[in-house]
Design a protein around this motif. Structure first.
Motif, mmCIF file in Angstrom:
data_model
loop_
_atom_site.group_PDB
_atom_site.id
_atom_site.type_symbol
_atom_site.label_atom_id
_atom_site.label_comp_id
_atom_site.label_asym_id
_atom_site.label_seq_id
_atom_site.Cartn_x
_atom_site.Cartn_y
_atom_site.Cartn_z
ATOM 1 N N MET A 152 0.837 -1.213 0.000
ATOM 2 C CA MET A 152 0.000 0.000 0.000
ATOM 3 C C MET A 152 0.869 1.260 0.000
ATOM 4 N N VAL A 153 1.833 1.319 0.900
ATOM 5 C CA VAL A 153 2.697 2.505 0.993
ATOM 6 C C VAL A 153 3.446 2.713 -0.318
ATOM 7 N N SER A 154 4.078 1.663 -0.819
ATOM 8 C CA SER A 154 4.860 1.779 -2.057
ATOM 9 C C SER A 154 3.976 2.129 -3.248
ATOM 10 N N GLY A 155 2.797 1.514 -3.325
ATOM 11 C CA GLY A 155 1.873 1.787 -4.423
ATOM 12 C C GLY A 155 1.322 3.202 -4.395
ATOM 13 N N VAL A 156 1.022 3.704 -3.204
ATOM 14 C CA VAL A 156 0.523 5.081 -3.089
ATOM 15 C C VAL A 156 1.614 6.070 -3.479
ATOM 16 N N VAL A 157 2.853 5.831 -3.035
ATOM 17 C CA VAL A 157 3.957 6.733 -3.396
ATOM 18 C C VAL A 157 4.143 6.745 -4.913
ATOM 19 N N LEU A 158 4.139 5.572 -5.538
ATOM 20 C CA LEU A 158 4.270 5.514 -6.999
ATOM 21 C C LEU A 158 3.123 6.258 -7.674
ATOM 22 N N GLY A 159 1.907 5.995 -7.246
ATOM 23 C CA GLY A 159 0.748 6.649 -7.850
ATOM 24 C C GLY A 159 0.792 8.163 -7.709
ATOM 25 N N LEU A 160 1.104 8.638 -6.516
ATOM 26 C CA LEU A 160 1.173 10.093 -6.300
ATOM 27 C C LEU A 160 2.285 10.724 -7.132
ATOM 28 N N PHE A 161 3.426 10.062 -7.194
ATOM 29 C CA PHE A 161 4.532 10.582 -7.991
ATOM 30 C C PHE A 161 4.123 10.721 -9.459
ATOM 31 N N ILE B 11 12.494 1.620 -4.037
ATOM 32 C CA ILE B 11 13.139 2.188 -2.842
ATOM 33 C C ILE B 11 12.173 2.142 -1.663
ATOM 34 N N MET B 12 10.913 2.453 -1.918
ATOM 35 C CA MET B 12 9.916 2.385 -0.836
ATOM 36 C C MET B 12 9.745 0.949 -0.348
ATOM 37 N N LEU B 13 9.725 -0.019 -1.264
ATOM 38 C CA LEU B 13 9.689 -1.421 -0.850
ATOM 39 C C LEU B 13 10.887 -1.703 0.065
ATOM 40 N N GLY B 14 12.063 -1.279 -0.380
ATOM 41 C CA GLY B 14 13.283 -1.520 0.387
ATOM 42 C C GLY B 14 13.264 -0.872 1.756
ATOM 43 N N LEU B 15 12.791 0.370 1.832
ATOM 44 C CA LEU B 15 12.713 1.053 3.123
ATOM 45 C C LEU B 15 11.733 0.354 4.056
ATOM 46 N N CYS B 16 10.602 -0.053 3.514
ATOM 47 C CA CYS B 16 9.633 -0.800 4.332
ATOM 48 C C CYS B 16 10.236 -2.128 4.782
#
Length: 159
Positions: A26-35, A140-145
């Protein structure tokens, strides 16, 4: 012979990590979508439209309300998140694997750009670059999570 202590959540490293995988996706997908939405708003490149494009899915209308299309994008992100967290728990290296998945998923530009006239062309260099940057950000978000989840797990060891 002693019996190993069961994990308090009831999962082993071999079971699918549902909650952390769902949150990671969810976090990674939202960041990608917003970007990609911001890129499309400021540049006019239809990269967000490409992300949400469902023209090729049989049985669905060519367009749906944005919230439904974005939800479908998040379903895919959640599946990736669950598989990613499971993979990292088995083998480690969360940043490397996250960026690898982000880079690999950026290759979807090739088939997706061919499936609709509403999206950027296969040879639209700026759209390709935005798409790749967005998917590397996803990785990167996947990795950070993944790093956070592994750090949290180590900080709260099971006794």
């Amino acid at each position: 012979m002693s019996v190993p202590a069961a994990h308090p959540t009831g999962y082993s490293n071999r079971s699918l990590p549902w909650i952390s995988g769902i949150l990671t996706g969810m976090v990674s997908g939202v960041v990608l979508g917003l970007f990609l939405k911001i890129i499309q708003l400021y540049t006019g490149e239809k990269v967000y439209t490409l992300l949400l494009n469902i023209d090729f899915v049989p049985g669905l209308p060519p367009t749906l309300p944005e919230i439904i299309e974005f939800s479908l994008h998040l379903v895919v992100s959640v599946v990736i998140g669950i598989l990613y967290v499971w993979w990292v728990r088995l083998t480690g290296r969360p940043m490397f694997k996250g960026i690898l998945l982000g880079a690999a998923s950026s290759l979807l530009y090739i088939p997706l750009s061919q499936l609709s006239s509403r999206v950027p062309d296969l040879y639209d260099v700026s759209a390709i670059l935005y798409w790749i940057v967005g998917h590397l950000l996803f990785g990167i978000m996947l990795g950070l999570c993944g790093k956070y989840i592994n750090t949290t797990k180590k900080a709260n060891p099971v006794s």
